[in-house]
Write a protein that holds these residues in place. Structure first.
Motif, PDB file in Angstrom:
ATOM      1  N   LEU A  70       0.898  -0.938  -0.094  1.00  0.00           N
ATOM      2  CA  LEU A  70       0.472  -0.112  -0.262  1.00  0.00           C
ATOM      3  C   LEU A  70       1.086   1.291  -0.026  1.00  0.00           C
ATOM      4  CD1 LEU A  70      -3.118  -0.927   2.445  1.00  0.00           C
ATOM      5  CD2 LEU A  70      -3.001  -0.004  -0.183  1.00  0.00           C
ATOM      6  N   SER A 128       3.587   1.842  -1.437  1.00  0.00           N
ATOM      7  CA  SER A 128       4.063   1.895  -2.802  1.00  0.00           C
ATOM      8  C   SER A 128       2.896   2.502  -3.666  1.00  0.00           C
ATOM      9  CB  SER A 128       5.057   0.837  -3.052  1.00  0.00           C
ATOM     10  OG  SER A 128       4.138  -0.526  -3.636  1.00  0.00           O
ATOM     11  N   LEU A 129       2.000   2.321  -3.450  1.00  0.00           N
ATOM     12  CA  LEU A 129       0.760   2.860  -4.538  1.00  0.00           C
ATOM     13  C   LEU A 129       0.437   4.330  -4.202  1.00  0.00           C
ATOM     14  CD1 LEU A 129      -1.751  -0.005  -4.011  1.00  0.00           C
ATOM     15  CD2 LEU A 129      -0.641  -0.104  -5.694  1.00  0.00           C
ATOM     16  N   ALA A 183      -4.291   6.347  -5.675  1.00  0.00           N
ATOM     17  CA  ALA A 183      -5.154   4.698  -6.611  1.00  0.00           C
ATOM     18  C   ALA A 183      -5.393   4.291  -4.780  1.00  0.00           C
ATOM     19  CB  ALA A 183      -3.726   3.620  -6.453  1.00  0.00           C
ATOM     20  N   VAL A 184      -5.061   4.183  -3.826  1.00  0.00           N
ATOM     21  CA  VAL A 184      -5.505   4.166  -1.985  1.00  0.00           C
ATOM     22  C   VAL A 184      -6.368   4.749  -2.014  1.00  0.00           C
ATOM     23  CG1 VAL A 184      -4.143   3.982   0.083  1.00  0.00           C
ATOM     24  CG2 VAL A 184      -2.789   3.606  -1.611  1.00  0.00           C
TER      25      VAL A 184
END
Length: 65
Positions: A33, A35-36, A40-41
């Motif tokens: 999470l 790295s997103l 997007a999260v």
């Protein structure tokens, strides 16, 4: 009010079991999470919230709540 407490209790049971049974998996998911991108999260959170709302609505329609 009792339905809200029931729902909250069920969420806590599921969350607690996830941390108790698979802490390394939770850790890997949190790293993924991070790295997103934030958008997007945010979209994933909105999708999960809408899915939960649909499940609550379906339970209400079936007379379970």
């Amino acid at each position: 009010m009792s339905t809200i407490l029931l729902a909250l209790g069920l969420v806590m049971i599921i969350e607690g079991l996830a941390y108790a049974l698979a802490p390394s998996l939770i850790e890997r998911m949190l790293e993924m999470l991070r790295s997103l991108p934030e958008t997007a999260v945010r979209q994933m959170g909105l999708l999960i919230a809408v899915s939960g709302l649909i499940l609550v609505w379906a339970a209400w329609q079936l007379g379970g709540v």
